[in-house]
Design a protein around this motif. Sequence first.
Motif, PDB file in Angstrom:
ATOM      1  N   MET A   1       0.827  -1.183   0.000  1.00 28.87           N
ATOM      2  CA  MET A   1       0.000   0.000   0.000  1.00 28.87           C
ATOM      3  C   MET A   1       0.873   1.248   0.000  1.00 28.87           C
ATOM      4  SD  MET A   1      -3.217  -0.654   2.576  1.00 28.87           S
ATOM      5  CE  MET A   1      -2.202  -0.786   4.005  1.00 28.87           C
ATOM      6  N   LEU A   2       1.843   1.263   0.863  1.00 27.53           N
ATOM      7  CA  LEU A   2       2.675   2.452   0.985  1.00 27.53           C
ATOM      8  C   LEU A   2       3.556   2.661  -0.250  1.00 27.53           C
ATOM      9  CD1 LEU A   2       3.619   2.251   4.755  1.00 27.53           C
ATOM     10  CD2 LEU A   2       1.923   3.709   3.662  1.00 27.53           C
ATOM     11  N   LEU A   3       3.917   1.585  -0.916  1.00 23.20           N
ATOM     12  CA  LEU A   3       4.685   1.724  -2.154  1.00 23.20           C
ATOM     13  C   LEU A   3       3.845   2.442  -3.213  1.00 23.20           C
ATOM     14  CD1 LEU A   3       7.177   1.122  -3.883  1.00 23.20           C
ATOM     15  CD2 LEU A   3       6.096  -1.040  -4.488  1.00 23.20           C
ATOM     16  N   GLY A   4       2.594   2.072  -3.320  1.00 24.14           N
ATOM     17  CA  GLY A   4       1.709   2.747  -4.257  1.00 24.14           C
ATOM     18  C   GLY A   4       1.517   4.210  -3.902  1.00 24.14           C
ATOM     19  N   ALA A   5       1.402   4.505  -2.612  1.00 24.53           N
ATOM     20  CA  ALA A   5       1.244   5.891  -2.175  1.00 24.53           C
ATOM     21  C   ALA A   5       2.528   6.688  -2.394  1.00 24.53           C
ATOM     22  CB  ALA A   5       0.829   5.943  -0.712  1.00 24.53           C
ATOM     23  N   ALA A   6       3.675   6.030  -2.311  1.00 21.90           N
ATOM     24  CA  ALA A   6       4.945   6.726  -2.516  1.00 21.90           C
ATOM     25  C   ALA A   6       5.179   7.047  -3.992  1.00 21.90           C
ATOM     26  CB  ALA A   6       6.092   5.888  -1.973  1.00 21.90           C
ATOM     27  N   LEU A   7       4.548   6.312  -4.889  1.00 20.14           N
ATOM     28  CA  LEU A   7       4.721   6.569  -6.311  1.00 20.14           C
ATOM     29  C   LEU A   7       4.019   7.844  -6.775  1.00 20.14           C
ATOM     30  CD1 LEU A   7       4.403   3.001  -7.829  1.00 20.14           C
ATOM     31  CD2 LEU A   7       6.438   4.419  -7.702  1.00 20.14           C
ATOM     32  N   VAL A   8       3.015   8.284  -6.055  1.00 14.35           N
ATOM     33  CA  VAL A   8       2.287   9.493  -6.450  1.00 14.35           C
ATOM     34  C   VAL A   8       3.178  10.731  -6.366  1.00 14.35           C
ATOM     35  CG1 VAL A   8       0.310  10.977  -5.922  1.00 14.35           C
ATOM     36  CG2 VAL A   8       0.035   8.502  -5.924  1.00 14.35           C
ATOM     37  N   PRO A   9       3.865  10.989  -5.244  1.00 16.08           N
ATOM     38  CA  PRO A   9       4.768  12.157  -5.235  1.00 16.08           C
ATOM     39  C   PRO A   9       5.927  12.025  -6.220  1.00 16.08           C
ATOM     40  CG  PRO A   9       4.390  11.393  -2.995  1.00 16.08           C
ATOM     41  CD  PRO A   9       3.754  10.415  -3.912  1.00 16.08           C
ATOM     42  N   VAL A  10       6.390  10.803  -6.453  1.00 14.75           N
ATOM     43  CA  VAL A  10       7.454  10.599  -7.447  1.00 14.75           C
ATOM     44  C   VAL A  10       6.939  10.978  -8.836  1.00 14.75           C
ATOM     45  CG1 VAL A  10       8.879   8.846  -8.588  1.00 14.75           C
ATOM     46  CG2 VAL A  10       8.659   8.851  -6.101  1.00 14.75           C
ATOM     47  N   GLY A  11       5.716  10.587  -9.143  1.00 13.54           N
ATOM     48  CA  GLY A  11       5.119  10.943 -10.429  1.00 13.54           C
ATOM     49  C   GLY A  11       4.936  12.442 -10.580  1.00 13.54           C
ATOM     50  N   LEU A  12       4.509  13.108  -9.508  1.00 12.38           N
ATOM     51  CA  LEU A  12       4.360  14.558  -9.570  1.00 12.38           C
ATOM     52  C   LEU A  12       5.705  15.244  -9.758  1.00 12.38           C
ATOM     53  CD1 LEU A  12       1.681  15.134  -6.799  1.00 12.38           C
ATOM     54  CD2 LEU A  12       1.400  15.389  -9.260  1.00 12.38           C
ATOM     55  N   ASP A  13       6.737  14.728  -9.114  1.00  7.31           N
ATOM     56  CA  ASP A  13       8.075  15.288  -9.274  1.00  7.31           C
ATOM     57  C   ASP A  13       8.578  15.115 -10.708  1.00  7.31           C
ATOM     58  OD1 ASP A  13      10.581  16.429  -8.355  1.00  7.31           O
ATOM     59  OD2 ASP A  13      11.378  14.387  -8.548  1.00  7.31           O
ATOM     60  N   ARG A  14       8.368  13.941 -11.269  1.00  7.03           N
ATOM     61  CA  ARG A  14       8.806  13.705 -12.654  1.00  7.03           C
ATOM     62  C   ARG A  14       8.013  14.561 -13.631  1.00  7.03           C
ATOM     63  NH1 ARG A  14      10.791   8.077 -14.214  1.00  7.03           N
ATOM     64  NH2 ARG A  14      10.882   9.281 -16.125  1.00  7.03           N
ATOM     65  N   PHE A  15       6.726  14.773 -13.346  1.00  2.71           N
ATOM     66  CA  PHE A  15       5.915  15.640 -14.199  1.00  2.71           C
ATOM     67  C   PHE A  15       6.429  17.070 -14.161  1.00  2.71           C
ATOM     68  CE2 PHE A  15       2.395  18.737 -14.219  1.00  2.71           C
ATOM     69  CZ  PHE A  15       2.101  18.698 -15.568  1.00  2.71           C
ATOM     70  N   LEU A  16       6.706  17.570 -12.967  1.00  4.89           N
ATOM     71  CA  LEU A  16       7.201  18.935 -12.856  1.00  4.89           C
ATOM     72  C   LEU A  16       8.572  19.090 -13.500  1.00  4.89           C
ATOM     73  CD1 LEU A  16       6.028  19.861  -9.265  1.00  4.89           C
ATOM     74  CD2 LEU A  16       5.080  20.626 -11.443  1.00  4.89           C
ATOM     75  N   ALA A  17       9.397  18.047 -13.424  1.00  5.30           N
ATOM     76  CA  ALA A  17      10.710  18.116 -14.060  1.00  5.30           C
ATOM     77  C   ALA A  17      10.586  18.155 -15.578  1.00  5.30           C
ATOM     78  CB  ALA A  17      11.559  16.920 -13.646  1.00  5.30           C
ATOM     79  N   ALA A  18       9.613  17.443 -16.121  1.00  2.01           N
ATOM     80  CA  ALA A  18       9.444  17.428 -17.581  1.00  2.01           C
ATOM     81  C   ALA A  18       8.695  18.662 -18.074  1.00  2.01           C
ATOM     82  CB  ALA A  18       8.697  16.172 -18.006  1.00  2.01           C
ATOM     83  N   ALA A  19       7.802  19.204 -17.254  1.00  2.00           N
ATOM     84  CA  ALA A  19       6.969  20.316 -17.708  1.00  2.00           C
ATOM     85  C   ALA A  19       7.612  21.676 -17.465  1.00  2.00           C
ATOM     86  CB  ALA A  19       5.618  20.265 -17.013  1.00  2.00           C
ATOM     87  N   ALA A  20       8.567  21.745 -16.559  1.00  8.06           N
ATOM     88  CA  ALA A  20       9.193  23.034 -16.260  1.00  8.06           C
ATOM     89  C   ALA A  20      10.157  23.411 -17.383  1.00  8.06           C
ATOM     90  CB  ALA A  20       9.941  22.956 -14.939  1.00  8.06           C
ATOM     91  N   PRO A  21      10.027  24.613 -17.900  1.00  6.82           N
ATOM     92  CA  PRO A  21      10.955  25.013 -18.969  1.00  6.82           C
ATOM     93  C   PRO A  21      12.358  25.274 -18.406  1.00  6.82           C
ATOM     94  CG  PRO A  21       9.496  26.811 -18.407  1.00  6.82           C
ATOM     95  CD  PRO A  21       9.035  25.619 -17.620  1.00  6.82           C
ATOM     96  N   ALA A  22      13.323  24.875 -19.145  1.00  6.38           N
ATOM     97  CA  ALA A  22      14.724  25.111 -18.788  1.00  6.38           C
ATOM     98  C   ALA A  22      15.327  26.018 -19.857  1.00  6.38           C
ATOM     99  CB  ALA A  22      15.473  23.789 -18.719  1.00  6.38           C
ATOM    100  N   PRO A  23      16.430  26.679 -19.546  1.00  4.54           N
ATOM    101  CA  PRO A  23      17.026  27.578 -20.541  1.00  4.54           C
ATOM    102  C   PRO A  23      17.476  26.870 -21.821  1.00  4.54           C
ATOM    103  CG  PRO A  23      18.031  27.899 -18.384  1.00  4.54           C
ATOM    104  CD  PRO A  23      17.113  26.739 -18.272  1.00  4.54           C
ATOM    105  N   HIS A  24      17.831  25.606 -21.729  1.00  4.09           N
ATOM    106  CA  HIS A  24      18.366  24.913 -22.903  1.00  4.09           C
ATOM    107  C   HIS A  24      17.341  24.058 -23.637  1.00  4.09           C
ATOM    108  CE1 HIS A  24      18.755  22.194 -19.466  1.00  4.09           C
ATOM    109  NE2 HIS A  24      18.612  21.220 -20.324  1.00  4.09           N
ATOM    110  N   ARG A  25      16.111  23.972 -23.137  1.00  8.61           N
ATOM    111  CA  ARG A  25      15.086  23.182 -23.828  1.00  8.61           C
ATOM    112  C   ARG A  25      13.711  23.750 -23.521  1.00  8.61           C
ATOM    113  NH1 ARG A  25      12.163  20.094 -20.339  1.00  8.61           N
ATOM    114  NH2 ARG A  25      13.160  19.545 -18.385  1.00  8.61           N
ATOM    115  N   SER A  26      12.744  23.373 -24.316  1.00 10.28           N
ATOM    116  CA  SER A  26      11.381  23.825 -24.074  1.00 10.28           C
ATOM    117  C   SER A  26      10.676  22.849 -23.140  1.00 10.28           C
ATOM    118  CB  SER A  26      10.612  23.925 -25.396  1.00 10.28           C
ATOM    119  OG  SER A  26      10.537  22.647 -25.989  1.00 10.28           O
ATOM    120  N   ALA A  27       9.553  23.274 -22.626  1.00  8.96           N
ATOM    121  CA  ALA A  27       8.784  22.426 -21.730  1.00  8.96           C
ATOM    122  C   ALA A  27       8.162  21.280 -22.517  1.00  8.96           C
ATOM    123  CB  ALA A  27       7.697  23.232 -21.042  1.00  8.96           C
TER     124      ALA A  27
END
Length: 89
Positions: A1-27
């Motif tokens: 159960m806790l493994l599944g719950a721990a994957l949600v913040p990991v997914g949000l972190d990966r989403f924010l990392a991919a969606a945030a624009p960086a100076p060298h690439r687009s979002a």
Amino acid sequence: MLLGAALVPVGLDRFLAAAAPAPHRSAMLAEGLLILGGLIAFALAVGMSGFVWSLLVEKRHPSLRVAGTHAIRILVFIVLFSPIVIGSF
């Protein structure tokens, strides 16, 4: 159960990392949403299987009741379904 719950913040972190624009690439919003959706689906499968398994174990062996399992189940249920509820608005 806790493994599944721990994957949600990991997914949000990966989403924010991919969606945030960086100076060298687009979002990359589409790729971030795909990663988030896949991890949320996997988290639901893992978390809910653990949730059902713990209910079955507690039903079959009521003498093995551990303090705090009810609170953990409620917490996991809230964490797993909060992205779906928030995403529906």
